[in-house]
Design an enzyme around this catalytic site. Structure first.
Site, PDB file in Angstrom:
ATOM      1  N   LYS A 261     -13.066 -40.692 -53.462  1.00 35.43           N
ATOM      2  CA  LYS A 261     -13.790 -41.793 -52.818  1.00 35.43           C
ATOM      3  C   LYS A 261     -12.851 -42.977 -52.670  1.00 35.43           C
ATOM      4  CE  LYS A 261     -17.557 -45.103 -53.610  1.00 35.43           C
ATOM      5  NZ  LYS A 261     -18.589 -45.557 -54.562  1.00 35.43           N
ATOM      6  N   ASP A 266     -16.875 -52.585 -51.023  1.00 30.15           N
ATOM      7  CA  ASP A 266     -18.275 -52.173 -50.960  1.00 30.15           C
ATOM      8  C   ASP A 266     -19.184 -53.389 -51.026  1.00 30.15           C
ATOM      9  OD1 ASP A 266     -20.657 -50.849 -51.008  1.00 30.15           O
ATOM     10  OD2 ASP A 266     -20.502 -50.201 -53.092  1.00 30.15           O
ATOM     11  N   LYS A 273     -25.226 -55.996 -51.783  1.00 29.86           N
ATOM     12  CA  LYS A 273     -25.123 -56.365 -53.196  1.00 29.86           C
ATOM     13  C   LYS A 273     -25.299 -57.873 -53.299  1.00 29.86           C
ATOM     14  CE  LYS A 273     -21.875 -52.659 -54.400  1.00 29.86           C
ATOM     15  NZ  LYS A 273     -22.677 -51.921 -55.376  1.00 29.86           N
ATOM     16  N   ASP A 284     -13.603 -49.908 -55.630  1.00 33.38           N
ATOM     17  CA  ASP A 284     -14.418 -48.733 -55.332  1.00 33.38           C
ATOM     18  C   ASP A 284     -13.583 -47.648 -54.653  1.00 33.38           C
ATOM     19  OD1 ASP A 284     -16.870 -47.601 -55.728  1.00 33.38           O
ATOM     20  OD2 ASP A 284     -17.838 -48.501 -53.991  1.00 33.38           O
ATOM     21  N   ASP A 344     -26.129 -48.546 -50.054  1.00 31.74           N
ATOM     22  CA  ASP A 344     -25.207 -48.776 -51.168  1.00 31.74           C
ATOM     23  C   ASP A 344     -24.882 -47.475 -51.900  1.00 31.74           C
ATOM     24  OD1 ASP A 344     -23.549 -50.335 -52.691  1.00 31.74           O
ATOM     25  OD2 ASP A 344     -25.113 -50.976 -54.085  1.00 31.74           O
ATOM     26  N   GLU A 346     -23.092 -45.262 -50.627  1.00 29.32           N
ATOM     27  CA  GLU A 346     -22.169 -44.881 -49.558  1.00 29.32           C
ATOM     28  C   GLU A 346     -21.078 -43.925 -50.018  1.00 29.32           C
ATOM     29  OE1 GLU A 346     -19.627 -47.116 -51.896  1.00 29.32           O
ATOM     30  OE2 GLU A 346     -21.706 -47.563 -51.379  1.00 29.32           O
ATOM     31  N   ARG A 348     -21.158 -41.115 -51.836  1.00 29.40           N
ATOM     32  CA  ARG A 348     -21.510 -39.710 -51.570  1.00 29.40           C
ATOM     33  C   ARG A 348     -21.477 -39.417 -50.070  1.00 29.40           C
ATOM     34  NH1 ARG A 348     -27.254 -40.581 -54.406  1.00 29.40           N
ATOM     35  NH2 ARG A 348     -25.875 -42.017 -55.506  1.00 29.40           N
TER      36      ARG A 348
END
Length: 512
Positions: A261, A266, A273, A284, A344, A346, A348
């Protein structure tokens, strides 16, 4: 072979009376057991005045040409819960203190217990961690690009003399991971990650393939395309999927296949968020950073019989008018219809079609084992604390992969916690309408407020990538493990930890 990024100069010291070093960093659990009298004598004199000396970090003069000893005690190592990380931490602190004292050529001297079989290597790697200089500093202030001119290793027990090449390969891998994972969201936006990766693997034999363009993503990686959609109109933020391949000389006996990932920032997307929790989301991307680090180490070790394929899913989860939203229905690369429940979630989404593509490749590889590596859920941080959570599917569980990786992580100072995928995790992702879609991408609550929140994500990836057609009872079972490194990757302002680089490399090459 590419020398980028630069690694600290490491050399063996064969004589403590050499005048080439300006400080001796001593790492040990006790002063009393030190085997060399010239080192032990001044420390014993201090110990007579201070009974806490064994547990302390201090500097004192000595009669050796280096003129000063920096002692860094590990503290107790005999309790059930003590582990080898104490050596790495002591070495890092000792080197940092030596630098503060003005050392430019410190020498590392260590005395380790036999109960920790990899303690010598872990100690050296701890010292090297203390020499890391962040990428932005190296680029913006070249005169501060290195903390010392060199570091010597006095290997009195002959524990690392034959392993310096391995140590430097592992550290090079960690540097790559720290550079990508820890740099800010502009310096390591996806196009600049591509530039960094191309430079890193230039002349190394690693094949680099970069996929870009929103139209291509929508055709081949539709779930990734949804995450990238908002950023795709900003060229400096537009996503990349970066494939890296290491091919050994001779026959292949096993294939390690990694999807990382790489969310460069993010915001949470349109499920934004809020309340200050967006800070730190430049990290992230640590899963993809670890994948690049593992390939860097492999390019230097060049193990026989092992093929490694890595994919870095680099995207920015931006927030704007072109962002994907909850309630959208998207059909994945594997043909699975999903309903978005939370933008959020995101990570996966960014990985699942890349994992599907990896699955397609795996069917043509020798003894493949697929893995996803991701800073995926806050729930993993709550459940596991500062450790990596590892979860196996049936085929990986059959060979005891998680247990083996946990043992390697314990030996090399990067502990893992084993988690399990259960039927509830698979069922929770099933859409209950029975009509519109097959899978619900994520509930409306954060993972931190979702029971078994870190298990839901790999369950989603199994179903949506088509790995559910390759379970133990199927015709072509495929091994798959998920590593959630959200808790183990490290928080600002410290450099990132590259938590999975050493365990995955050492578990794969299996020569320790």
């Amino acid at each position: 072979m590419s020398a980028f990024p630069p690694c600290p100069k490491v050399e063996l010291c064969t004589d403590l009376k050499s005048s080439e070093y300006d400080g001796l960093v001593v790492v040990a659990h006790t002063i009393n057991d030190l085997p060399i009298e010239d080192v032990k004598r001044p420390l014993k004199a201090l110990q007579a005045l201070d009974k806490k000396a064994d547990k302390s970090l201090f500097i004192l003069p000595c009669d050796l040409p280096c003129q000063r000893i920096i002692f860094s005690g590990t503290g107790p190592l005999t309790r059930d819960h003590d582990d080898v990380r104490s050596y790495a931490e002591a070495a890092q602190k000792g080197v940092a203190r030596a630098i503060e004292a003005g050392c430019q050529a410190p020498c590392l001297f260590f005395h380790v217990l036999d109960k920790f079989p990899q303690a010598a290597l872990v100690t050296v790697l701890g010292a090297l961690r203390g020499l890391y200089v962040p990428l932005e500093v190296r680029e913006a202030q070249p005169d501060q690009a290195k903390k010392v001119q060199k570091i010597g290793i006095f290997d009195h027990d002959h524990k690392v003399a034959q392993r310096l090449d391995l140590i430097q390969a592992l550290e090079a891998g960690r540097i790559v991971s720290r550079d990508i994972g820890g740099s800010d969201p502009e310096r390591m936006a996806a196009p600049r990650v591509e530039e960094y990766v191309r430079r890193t693997f230039e002349n190394t034999g690693i094949k680099v393939e970069v996929i870009q363009g929103q139209a291509t993503f929508e055709k081949d990686y539709p779930c990734f395309a949804a995450v990238n959609r908002c950023a795709s109109g900003i060229p400096r933020h537009d996503g990349r999927i970066i494939w890296l391949t290491y091919e050994p000389e001779g026959p292949v006996e096993k294939t390690l296949m990694l999807v990382g990932k790489g969310i460069t920032y993010d915001t949470g997307g349109l499920d934004i968020k809020a309340g200050g929790v967006m800070a730190g989301m430049s990290r992230d991307k640590c899963g993809a950073a670890d994948v690049a680090g593992i390939l860097k180490a492999m390019s230097m070790i060049q193990p026989k019989g092992v093929k490694v394929i890595g994919a870095m899913a680099m995207a920015r989860n931006s927030c704007g008018s072109n962002g994907y939203v909850s309630d959208e229905i998207i059909t994945s690369r594997a043909g699975v219809r999903i309903r978005v429940g939370n933008t959020d979630a995101e990570g996966r989404m960014a990985m699942v079609d890349v994992l599907c593509h990896m699955k397609e490749k795996a069917l043509n590889e020798v003894n493949p084992h697929m893995m996803t590596v991701a800073t995926l859920t806050g729930h993993a941080c709550l459940a596991m604390g500062p450790y990596t959570a590892v979860m196996d599917n049936g085929a990986a569980r059959k060979i005891g992969f998680a247990q083996a990786l946990q043992k390697v992580g314990e030996d090399f100072g990067n502990p893992f916690e084993i988690s399990s995928l259960r039927r509830e995790d698979m069922e929770k992702n099933r859409d209950k309408s029975g009509e519109f879609v097959a899978i619900f991408q994520g509930n409306n609550a954060p993972s931190t407020r979702t029971p078994r929140g870190h298990q839901m994500a790999p369950a989603f990836m199994i179903d949506v990538s088509g790995l559910d057609k390759h379970m133990m009872e199927d015709e072509r079972p495929l091994k798959y493990s998920h590593l959630d490194v959200a808790g183990s990757s490290g928080d600002l302002p410290e450099p990132t930890n590259a938590a999975s680089v050493i365990p995955l490399v050492m578990n794969t090459i299996g020569c320790f």
